[in-house]
Design an enzyme around this catalytic site. Structure first.
Site, PDB file in Angstrom:
ATOM      1  N   GLU A   4      12.706  14.763  -4.966  1.00 38.00           N
ATOM      2  CA  GLU A   4      13.947  14.752  -4.178  1.00 38.00           C
ATOM      3  C   GLU A   4      15.108  14.213  -5.016  1.00 38.00           C
ATOM      4  OE1 GLU A   4      13.360  13.463  -0.110  1.00 38.00           O
ATOM      5  OE2 GLU A   4      15.503  13.132   0.141  1.00 38.00           O
ATOM      6  N   LYS A   8      11.231   7.407   6.929  1.00 36.04           N
ATOM      7  CA  LYS A   8      11.024   8.352   5.822  1.00 36.04           C
ATOM      8  C   LYS A   8      11.944   7.990   4.657  1.00 36.04           C
ATOM      9  CE  LYS A   8      11.717  12.318   3.407  1.00 36.04           C
ATOM     10  NZ  LYS A   8      12.785  12.592   2.437  1.00 36.04           N
ATOM     11  N   ASP A  18      -2.275   4.551  -4.655  1.00 41.20           N
ATOM     12  CA  ASP A  18      -2.775   5.387  -3.569  1.00 41.20           C
ATOM     13  C   ASP A  18      -1.636   5.455  -2.544  1.00 41.20           C
ATOM     14  OD1 ASP A  18      -3.945   6.425  -1.300  1.00 41.20           O
ATOM     15  OD2 ASP A  18      -5.822   5.346  -1.539  1.00 41.20           O
ATOM     16  N   HIS A  41      24.144  13.869  -1.377  1.00 41.73           N
ATOM     17  CA  HIS A  41      22.859  14.542  -1.497  1.00 41.73           C
ATOM     18  C   HIS A  41      23.032  15.954  -2.040  1.00 41.73           C
ATOM     19  CE1 HIS A  41      18.639  15.186  -0.565  1.00 41.73           C
ATOM     20  NE2 HIS A  41      18.991  16.386  -0.156  1.00 41.73           N
TER      21      HIS A  41
HETATM   22  P1  NDP Z   1     -11.739   0.341  -8.414  1.00 39.63           P
HETATM   23  O1  NDP Z   1     -12.957   0.907  -7.809  1.00 39.63           O
HETATM   24  O2  NDP Z   1     -11.355   0.886  -9.738  1.00 39.63           O
HETATM   25  O3  NDP Z   1     -11.958  -1.203  -8.437  1.00 39.63           O
HETATM   26  C1  NDP Z   1     -11.130  -2.070  -9.127  1.00 39.63           C
HETATM   27  C2  NDP Z   1     -11.998  -2.799 -10.089  1.00 39.63           C
HETATM   28  O4  NDP Z   1     -11.209  -3.311 -11.153  1.00 39.63           O
HETATM   29  C3  NDP Z   1     -12.614  -4.045  -9.472  1.00 39.63           C
HETATM   30  O5  NDP Z   1     -13.726  -3.750  -8.687  1.00 39.63           O
HETATM   31  C4  NDP Z   1     -12.952  -4.838 -10.698  1.00 39.63           C
HETATM   32  O6  NDP Z   1     -14.231  -4.473 -11.166  1.00 39.63           O
HETATM   33  C5  NDP Z   1     -11.934  -4.381 -11.737  1.00 39.63           C
HETATM   34  N1  NDP Z   1     -10.990  -5.468 -12.077  1.00 39.63           N
HETATM   35  C6  NDP Z   1     -10.714  -5.885 -13.320  1.00 39.63           C
HETATM   36  N2  NDP Z   1      -9.828  -6.906 -13.301  1.00 39.63           N
HETATM   37  C7  NDP Z   1      -9.534  -7.133 -12.012  1.00 39.63           C
HETATM   38  C8  NDP Z   1      -8.703  -8.068 -11.345  1.00 39.63           C
HETATM   39  N3  NDP Z   1      -7.975  -8.978 -12.013  1.00 39.63           N
HETATM   40  N4  NDP Z   1      -8.652  -8.044 -10.012  1.00 39.63           N
HETATM   41  C9  NDP Z   1      -9.358  -7.134  -9.309  1.00 39.63           C
HETATM   42  N5  NDP Z   1     -10.187  -6.231  -9.886  1.00 39.63           N
HETATM   43  C10 NDP Z   1     -10.278  -6.218 -11.221  1.00 39.63           C
HETATM   44  O7  NDP Z   1     -10.475   0.483  -7.483  1.00 39.63           O
HETATM   45  P2  NDP Z   1     -10.202  -0.117  -6.072  1.00 39.63           P
HETATM   46  O8  NDP Z   1     -11.379  -0.789  -5.469  1.00 39.63           O
HETATM   47  O9  NDP Z   1      -8.957  -0.891  -6.206  1.00 39.63           O
HETATM   48  O10 NDP Z   1      -9.942   1.191  -5.239  1.00 39.63           O
HETATM   49  C11 NDP Z   1      -8.773   1.933  -5.458  1.00 39.63           C
HETATM   50  C12 NDP Z   1      -9.110   3.393  -5.568  1.00 39.63           C
HETATM   51  O11 NDP Z   1      -9.871   3.786  -4.449  1.00 39.63           O
HETATM   52  C13 NDP Z   1      -7.887   4.253  -5.584  1.00 39.63           C
HETATM   53  O12 NDP Z   1      -8.014   5.167  -6.649  1.00 39.63           O
HETATM   54  C14 NDP Z   1      -7.937   4.980  -4.242  1.00 39.63           C
HETATM   55  O13 NDP Z   1      -7.350   6.246  -4.351  1.00 39.63           O
HETATM   56  C15 NDP Z   1      -9.411   5.049  -3.979  1.00 39.63           C
HETATM   57  N6  NDP Z   1      -9.866   5.133  -2.598  1.00 39.63           N
HETATM   58  C16 NDP Z   1      -9.027   4.933  -1.524  1.00 39.63           C
HETATM   59  C17 NDP Z   1      -9.497   4.982  -0.246  1.00 39.63           C
HETATM   60  C18 NDP Z   1      -8.568   4.699   0.905  1.00 39.63           C
HETATM   61  O14 NDP Z   1      -8.965   4.842   2.068  1.00 39.63           O
HETATM   62  N7  NDP Z   1      -7.351   4.304   0.662  1.00 39.63           N
HETATM   63  C19 NDP Z   1     -10.918   5.265   0.041  1.00 39.63           C
HETATM   64  C20 NDP Z   1     -11.704   5.390  -1.159  1.00 39.63           C
HETATM   65  C21 NDP Z   1     -11.197   5.342  -2.411  1.00 39.63           C
HETATM   66  P3  NDP Z   1     -15.343  -5.579 -11.420  1.00 39.63           P
HETATM   67  O15 NDP Z   1     -15.247  -6.536 -10.277  1.00 39.63           O
HETATM   68  O16 NDP Z   1     -16.609  -4.831 -11.472  1.00 39.63           O
HETATM   69  O17 NDP Z   1     -14.956  -6.223 -12.723  1.00 39.63           O
END
Ligand code: NDP
Length: 415
Positions: free
Chosen positions: A76, A256, A272, A369
């Protein structure tokens, strides 16, 4: 830095890219190269290519006394310009003050075929050991960095069904996957401990415990704009806000406009954006009537704009490392924490709304716009890139920005 960014919009794209390279030497043109095809193919099923969008810089953002240059990606035309102009004005009056609650996400386990009272009593007795078990088995690494499951509670939904809600501190992550993992793990434990049937086990995107707040205040006598008095403008803000509170048709468009800015930053930073939007709309409906996401009010001779909403954004995990453009956006923003990123996103949303309301209560939205959209119109009818600006000027002079005017120009010049 400011001197490089002065009149940024008047520079050519080559000049802007040179400035960017100067300010951010490790960029390596990553916005233009984007991710490679192999990575794209690894990301989604049935991949056939990649799509691109323009990325612009939202300028002049001062949030908690810190300057930000904000990458924004959107189709946009007026969003980046509107956000930057509003941010400049707000900066002149102290900028945004923002804050955030802890990054607590909520997971839900649907429990069926129970006596709710009995189930809740038994759950409360085992609550602490269940939390400990979840933290030991399903998210040890999150616990090690200070996060993990913090609470667990039951809510009945009918006499024989309910939901176990789990609160998880997800640190720097958006948290969807980690919460889903915990929900599925804990569901297996619950079924062993209690006579029940388990339904869904999934996070809620309505992350009411993870809220971001941003606000600014403008002295009433500084609101003068386009020949309109401060009084007219402040009155217009309050009346337009009342309009959005009274009419859901208006509230929908009001919100919006806020999401225009929030989503553009979300796209540029690899968030996301569906989760951001779902949470925002659910929050807007929490009273039972869909309401504006932000508030406007007058206090002590200031117009105050304020937004508060649940927002799940991450700076670790997700798809953040798969696209070099996301890495560049984090670099330009100064590698913010997830809370800081939420504050930036909320402030950009607030800025967009300020720009829209100010335009609507003064000259109307279309002047600015359509001026910016004129380039799209010219491109849509096949005007060659090198004369797009010429055709835009012609349409503006004619006072008629439309495909027909652009076509008239092409015909008149035998193009
Ligand atoms: P991830 O599965 O990639 O998990 C993030 C991982 O990053 C953590 O589990 C952790 O792994 C690691 N990490 C490293 N450093 C840090 C820190 N400082 N703090 C927190 N985590 C850290 O992603 P998310 O769990 O965040 O999920 C987001 C994704 O899920 C997006 O891509 C989204 O599109 C998708 N999604 C969204 C849904 C929804 O309903 N919105 C449903 C399903 C998926 P570890 O603890 O092992 O080190």
């Amino acid at each position: 830095m400011q001197r490089y960014l002065f009149d940024f919009h008047k520079k050519t794209i080559q000049e802007r890219m040179q400035i960017l390279q100067l300010l951010y030497p490790q960029m390596n043109g990553s916005y233009n190269e984007g991710m490679d095809l192999k990575t794209a193919d690894l990301m989604i099923e049935n991949c056939i290519g990649k799509m691109s969008l323009p990325v612009g810089l939202g300028l002049n953002f001062l949030i908690n006394s810190k300057e930000y240059i904000v990458p924004m990606s959107t189709e946009e035309p007026s969003i980046v310009a509107a956000a930057s102009a509003a941010a400049k004005f707000i900066k002149e009056h102290g900028g945004f003050k923002a804050s955030c609650t802890a990054p607590l996400m909520i997971g839900q386990i649907q429990i069926l075929d129970i006596d709710c009272i009995e189930f809740n009593q038994s759950l409360q007795e085992k609550k602490l050991s269940l939390i400990k078990q979840a933290n030991t088995l399903y998210c040890q690494r999150m616990v090690a960095r200070g996060g993990g499951v913090t609470d667990l509670n039951f809510q009945s939904l009918s006499q024989t069904s309910g939901v176990v809600e789990i609160k998880v501190n997800v640190g720097e992550a958006m948290g969807a996957n980690i919460v889903n993992t915990i929900c599925e793990g804990l569901a297996g434990d619950l079924i062993k401990l209690f006579p029940c049937r388990i339904g869904l086990k999934i996070l809620s995107n309505f992350c009411t415990e993870r809220r971001v707040i941003s606000e600014y205040k403008i002295p009433l006598d500084k609101l003068t704009y386009k020949n309109l008095s401060s009084q007219d403008i402040s009155k217009g803000f309050i009346e337009s806000y009342d309009f959005a509170r009274q009419s859901v048709y208006r509230a929908c468009t009001h919100n919006k406009g806020i999401l225009n800015g929030m989503q553009a930053v979300g796209v540029a930073t690899g968030q996301d954006t569906r989760a951001i939007e779902a949470a925002a709309h659910t929050w807007a409906s929490r009273s039972g009537k869909y309401q504006p996401l932000n508030d406007y009010y007058i206090e002590d001779n200031y117009l105050i704009g304020r937004i508060e909403l649940p927002m799940a954004v991450g700076t670790k995990g997700g798809a953040l490392r798969t696209n070099p453009s996301y890495v560049s956006s984090a670099y330009i923003l100064g590698h913010p924490s997830s809370s800081e990123l939420a504050m930036i996103i909320a402030s950009v949303g607030l800025a967009c709304n300020f720009a829209a309301i100010r335009a609507m209560v003064s000259e109307g939205i279309q002047k600015g716009h359509m001026g910016l959209h004129a380039k799209n119109i010219a491109i849509a009818v096949g005007v060659p890139n090198e004369i797009v600006q010429e055709v835009v000027e012609y349409m503006k002079q004619r006072g008629n920005i439309s495909q027909q005017t652009a076509l008239d120009y092409l015909a008149a010049h035998h193009l």
